[in-house]
Scaffold this motif. Structure first.
Motif, PDB file in Angstrom:
ATOM      1  N   GLU A 124     -40.772   7.170   6.122  1.00 43.02           N
ATOM      2  CA  GLU A 124     -41.644   7.160   5.005  1.00 43.02           C
ATOM      3  C   GLU A 124     -41.787   8.177   3.905  1.00 43.02           C
ATOM      4  N   ALA A 125     -41.160   9.273   4.279  1.00 37.72           N
ATOM      5  CA  ALA A 125     -41.103  10.464   3.645  1.00 37.72           C
ATOM      6  C   ALA A 125     -40.038  10.539   2.417  1.00 37.72           C
ATOM      7  N   PRO A 128     -41.872   9.244  -1.390  1.00 33.38           N
ATOM      8  CA  PRO A 128     -42.550  10.360  -2.349  1.00 33.38           C
ATOM      9  C   PRO A 128     -41.520  11.452  -2.597  1.00 33.38           C
ATOM     10  N   ARG A 129     -40.428  11.658  -1.642  1.00 32.94           N
ATOM     11  CA  ARG A 129     -39.439  12.922  -2.004  1.00 32.94           C
ATOM     12  C   ARG A 129     -38.663  12.485  -3.256  1.00 32.94           C
ATOM     13  N   MET A 130     -38.406  11.064  -3.396  1.00 35.53           N
ATOM     14  CA  MET A 130     -37.514  10.650  -4.577  1.00 35.53           C
ATOM     15  C   MET A 130     -38.580  10.740  -5.748  1.00 35.53           C
ATOM     16  N   ARG A 131     -39.780  10.557  -5.566  1.00 39.41           N
ATOM     17  CA  ARG A 131     -40.849  10.430  -6.903  1.00 39.41           C
ATOM     18  C   ARG A 131     -40.699  11.845  -7.442  1.00 39.41           C
ATOM     19  N   PRO A 151     -38.534   0.559  -0.634  1.00 35.54           N
ATOM     20  CA  PRO A 151     -39.325   0.430  -1.512  1.00 35.54           C
ATOM     21  C   PRO A 151     -40.256   1.609  -2.037  1.00 35.54           C
ATOM     22  N   VAL A 152     -40.133   1.900  -3.550  1.00 33.87           N
ATOM     23  CA  VAL A 152     -40.938   3.060  -3.762  1.00 33.87           C
ATOM     24  C   VAL A 152     -41.715   2.531  -5.055  1.00 33.87           C
ATOM     25  N   PRO A 153     -42.992   2.397  -4.657  1.00 36.33           N
ATOM     26  CA  PRO A 153     -43.919   1.812  -5.779  1.00 36.33           C
ATOM     27  C   PRO A 153     -43.825   2.814  -7.026  1.00 36.33           C
ATOM     28  N   ASN A 229     -33.133   4.444   5.642  1.00 33.31           N
ATOM     29  CA  ASN A 229     -33.793   5.347   6.690  1.00 33.31           C
ATOM     30  C   ASN A 229     -33.603   6.805   6.605  1.00 33.31           C
ATOM     31  N   THR A 230     -32.518   7.169   5.802  1.00 34.31           N
ATOM     32  CA  THR A 230     -32.305   8.572   6.090  1.00 34.31           C
ATOM     33  C   THR A 230     -31.631   8.994   4.660  1.00 34.31           C
ATOM     34  N   MET A 231     -32.033  10.191   4.167  1.00 31.49           N
ATOM     35  CA  MET A 231     -31.547  10.627   2.963  1.00 31.49           C
ATOM     36  C   MET A 231     -31.515  12.303   2.985  1.00 31.49           C
TER      37      MET A 231
END
Length: 327
Positions: A124-125, A128-131, A151-153, A229-231
């Motif tokens: 789930e992190a 937010p990290r991408m934003r 999914p990144v709202p 699931n991993t970045m």
């Protein structure tokens, strides 16, 4: 203007700048003695001989008379096919080399890094990290984009806000991105119309986001499960330089799609979307689904567009649409 576009097209196909000058001169003067062509192009001696030999090897020029004194351009179909295949092979070789190096790094070196050059973000992190990454951009964003998607709202709103701040955005989309239900209409086209620079390749080697020259986000997707699931967050190092080089080479080879800067009068938005999907290599069923029309209606629209551009087939339609600024 025409010569500028042709020179750029030859460059993308791997023809050197000097050989390109000779080819443009051939188009103006041929058939003519090679010495006269060289003089008009400002070339002489070994430099002229090497440039002409490059055109001959590429299947773009040959002797025009039995005595070998006259030279001229030749029908380019076969030569361009060879050049295009050569460029595709070079890109694939580079993709494999960089991808292999990165995979080796991921498997054998990642655990050994203790100096914060690589950060691992999971679950789930990721969103937010991408934003935060988009918000931190100051000069430019470079991106490889393809499914699967996390999914990144608000992701599209973030991209539009970044463009509004004057940040340059260059994105290479995989064909699958154009085929993903609703993605072209709801995500790609709004950013394209807002000034994002978009190009398309049949596939991209990795899901990638490069923020300025500061860091890169590399997605480790599980394609079979359609999840991300991993970045990895890669800080400035040799790996980041390799990722930047891979993007730039892929960008040079990709097909451009134009937005508001090239809007032909009388072209419906639906037809514009049709041409983008067609140029991206989407299948008929996918194009019909994305346009919300039947196959019969799709074929009728294709026939109308081919008639408008004087194209005999779909390949010519995509080519003529690109030249006309319809893509």
């Amino acid at each position: 203007m025409m010569h500028t576009k042709l020179r750029e097209a030859l460059r993308l196909l791997g023809v050197g700048e000097t050989a390109g000058r000779v080819y443009l001169t051939l188009l103006d003067l041929a058939p003519a003695p090679l010495a006269a062509v060289g003089s008009a192009a400002g070339l002489h001696g070994a430099e002229l001989t090497a440039a002409y030999a490059e055109l001959v090897d590429a299947g773009l020029a040959s002797g025009a008379g039995g005595d070998g004194e006259l030279v001229a351009p030749v029908p380019p179909a076969a030569g361009l096919e060879v050049l295009a295949r050569h460029r595709a092979a070079e890109l694939e070789e580079s993709r494999i080399a960089v991808g292999g190096a990165f995979e080796s790094f991921r498997r054998h070196r990642l655990a050994a890094y203790n100096d914060d050059l690589v950060e691992v973000v999971t679950g789930e992190a990721i969103g937010p990290r991408m934003r935060r990454a988009w918000a931190s951009a100051r000069e430019q964003i470079r991106q490889f984009e393809s499914p699967p998607y996390v999914p990144v709202p608000g992701a599209t709103d973030d991209a539009l806000a970044t463009l509004a701040r004057g940040v340059r955005q260059r994105v290479v989309y995989a064909r699958e991105a154009l085929e993903h239900p609703g993605h072209l209409k709801d995500v790609i086209e709004p950013c394209l119309e807002a000034g994002e620079q978009v190009r398309v390749l049949p596939s991209v080697p990795v899901k990638l986001l490069i923020i300025d020259e500061a860091f890169a986000l590399v997605s480790l997707s599980i394609r079979e499960a359609d999840v991300v699931n991993t970045m990895l967050v890669v800080q400035p190092c040799g790996l980041l330089s390799a990722l930047v080089a891979l993007f730039e080479q892929s960008w040079s080879a990709a097909l451009p799609l134009h937005g508001r800067a090239a809007r032909p009068g009388g072209l419906e938005p639906t037809d514009r979307r049709l041409l983008r999907l067609l140029a991206g290599g989407a299948a008929d069923d996918v194009i019909a689904r994305e346009l919300g029309v039947s196959r019969r209606t799709l074929f009728r629209r294709l026939q109308i567009l081919m008639a408008r551009l004087g194209a005999a087939n779909r390949f010519q339609l995509a080519l003529q649409a690109q030249r006309a600024g319809w893509l």
